[in-house]
Design a protein around this motif. Structure first.
Motif, short mmCIF file in Angstrom:
data_model
loop_
_atom_site.label_atom_id
_atom_site.label_comp_id
_atom_site.label_asym_id
_atom_site.label_seq_id
_atom_site.Cartn_x
_atom_site.Cartn_y
_atom_site.Cartn_z
N ASP A 71 46.70 40.46 49.08
CA ASP A 71 47.61 41.11 49.66
C ASP A 71 48.78 42.17 48.56
O ASP A 71 49.57 42.90 49.03
N SER A 72 48.30 41.55 47.70
CA SER A 72 48.80 42.16 46.68
C SER A 72 48.48 43.61 46.30
O SER A 72 49.24 44.31 45.49
N GLY A 73 47.81 43.95 46.43
CA GLY A 73 46.82 44.64 46.12
C GLY A 73 45.36 44.91 45.31
O GLY A 73 45.04 46.12 44.29
N PHE A 74 45.26 43.58 45.06
CA PHE A 74 44.31 43.78 43.56
C PHE A 74 42.79 43.65 44.03
O PHE A 74 42.34 43.59 46.11
N GLU A 75 41.87 44.21 43.98
CA GLU A 75 39.97 43.75 43.74
C GLU A 75 39.73 42.69 43.58
O GLU A 75 39.56 42.87 41.89
N ILE A 76 39.25 41.93 43.72
CA ILE A 76 38.15 40.71 43.53
C ILE A 76 36.91 41.20 43.25
O ILE A 76 36.36 41.57 44.46
N LYS A 83 33.25 44.88 32.18
CA LYS A 83 32.90 46.23 31.08
C LYS A 83 33.15 47.36 31.99
O LYS A 83 33.61 48.49 31.03
N ALA A 84 32.45 47.24 32.84
CA ALA A 84 32.29 49.15 33.18
C ALA A 84 33.65 49.70 33.33
O ALA A 84 34.07 51.03 33.17
N ARG A 85 34.37 48.59 33.91
CA ARG A 85 35.19 48.55 35.03
C ARG A 85 37.01 49.35 33.47
O ARG A 85 37.39 50.22 33.74
N LEU A 86 36.67 48.66 32.57
CA LEU A 86 37.76 49.68 31.27
C LEU A 86 36.87 49.60 30.96
O LEU A 86 38.27 51.04 31.03
N HIS A 87 35.78 49.85 30.95
CA HIS A 87 35.53 51.74 30.00
C HIS A 87 35.73 53.26 30.65
O HIS A 87 35.87 53.83 30.56
N ARG A 88 35.76 52.54 32.48
CA ARG A 88 36.00 54.01 33.05
C ARG A 88 37.51 53.88 33.74
O ARG A 88 37.07 55.39 33.97
N GLY A 89 38.02 52.86 32.77
CA GLY A 89 39.61 53.50 33.65
C GLY A 89 39.78 53.38 34.50
O GLY A 89 39.13 52.81 35.30
N PHE A 96 41.68 45.08 39.46
CA PHE A 96 41.52 43.90 39.67
C PHE A 96 41.31 42.43 39.21
O PHE A 96 42.55 42.37 38.19
N ALA A 97 40.37 41.09 40.04
CA ALA A 97 41.54 40.38 39.58
C ALA A 97 40.05 40.18 39.75
O ALA A 97 38.47 39.53 39.78
#
Length: 374
Positions: A71-76, A83-89, A96-97
């Motif tokens: 509900d707070s807008g995070f994607e689990i 790793k891929a999420r952080l390196h892609r920006g 994310f959570a």
């Protein structure tokens, strides 16, 4: 952490919530993601003497957190995707959570897994291999149980005998708090010998708790069949790695990774440092994990995940879902990142006053010291 300190922190988090400061600051302080840390998930209220209750949350609280996070807008997401999420920006993505649980308790399967399954939320369990073998030492739980059973204890603390009456919950709590921190400071084998001796006097075997509370390899393999579940490594014996010789620390990490991979029949990419505070894992351990090719390794240092962590993937902070803070208000405020921004601002000011900045071991990323962790 004392009850007074806990109440003060609860009051501070409540003040940020009711003032609306967390909501206003969130766009600037929220960061790119969060890795949650849990240990035990089980129903029921806490007992009067329950010093390890901070490691337990209820299934209802966990379910509420998952709903609140979304509900707070995070994607689990799964830990494999961090790793891929952080390196892609993350500039055009939701924050994310990630949910993680340490030690491999049976209650993770019995009470946490049904919640994650119902919510279609991926999660990771970090397993110390000696625990799954059934002969590990959950010494902090054994220490609690010994104090619960014994009428008094006499403990030789570095040549000074400390005597404690254990007639009331308050007396048991005082003994646990004072002796726990002493046990955390002394060498691992010596600390465990002290607890084994107390357990023997109380009439039980320390490793019996492990067999009662921790999943076996067969149970772990069965749970891992679900693609929502990731099984990762947590050393062999759950030692504080910074206390060990370099070769022993490396062996604890490497052998646990290899053993979990062997038991599951697939590579293991993730690791959790036991205790995970600054006194238990530092730059030496982060470098060992990097050298072993581990993709992510998590600490218990408190904070959210930011883009800078792409360069410190073996020194990631986590946000504890703590038994003392089972309240949606506290989770909401912590997810905003405001408490950490305020903390880091105070730390920066103190460093300036003292005339110098501490170089953080994890390649320039600032981390705080953690509170009591197991």
């Amino acid at each position: 952490m004392s009850r007074r300190t806990t109440k003060a922190l609860q009051a501070a988090l409540s003040a940020l919530h009711y003032s609306g400061a967390d909501r206003l600051a969130a766009p600037l302080t929220r960061g790119d993601g969060v890795i949650f840390m849990l240990h035990q998930v089980m129903p029921g209220a806490r007992r009067g003497f329950d010093p390890n209750g901070i490691l337990k949350v209820t299934p209802e609280f966990l379910d509420g957190v998952i709903r609140q996070v979304r509900d707070s807008g995070f994607e689990i997401i799964a830990l494999d995707d961090v790793k891929a999420r952080l390196h892609r920006g993350n500039s055009r993505r939701k924050p994310f959570a990630v949910f993680t649980l340490d030690d491999g308790y049976k209650d993770n399967r019995d009470f946490a897994y049904p919640v994650f399954k119902r919510r279609n939320a991926p999660f990771t369990i970090y397993v110390p291999t000696a625990y799954a073998d059934g002969h590990g030492e959950l010494w902090w739980l054994a220490f609690e149980e010994a104090l619960r059973r014994l009428p008094h204890v006499d403990v030789d603390c570095d040549g000074v005998v400390r005597s404690y009456s254990l007639a009331t919950d308050a007396e048991k709590g005082r003994a646990f708090h004072e002796l726990y921190w002493w046990l955390r400071k002394i060498p691992e084998e010596r600390a465990r010998a002290v607890v084994r001796d107390l357990a023997s006097k109380a009439g039980f075997e320390v490793s019996a708790l492990c067999r009662d509370l921790i999943m076996t390899w067969d149970e772990i393999r069965a749970l891992a069949q679900d693609p929502l579940v990731t099984i990762a490594a947590h050393t062999t014996n759950h030692f504080a790695l910074a206390k060990l010789r370099p070769e022993d620390a490396r062996r604890e990490i490497a052998e646990s990774v290899a053993r979990v991979a062997q038991e599951l029949g697939k590579p293991v990419r993730h690791f959790s440092y036991p205790y995970g505070d600054e006194g238990s894992a530092g730059e030496r351990e982060f470098e060992i994990a990097r050298d072993l090719g581990i993709e992510t390794a998590v600490t218990t240092r408190k904070g959210l995940i930011r883009a800078a962590h792409a360069d410190a993937m073996t020194a990631l902070p986590r946000l504890s879902l703590n038994g003392d803070y089972q309240d949606a208000r506290y989770v909401k405020v912590l997810l905003s990142g405001l408490p950490f921004a305020l903390r880091d601002g105070v730390k920066a000011l103190v460093r300036q006053v003292k005339g110098g900045a501490r170089n953080d071991p994890a390649r320039g990323v600032n981390y705080p010291a953690s509170a009591s962790t197991r």
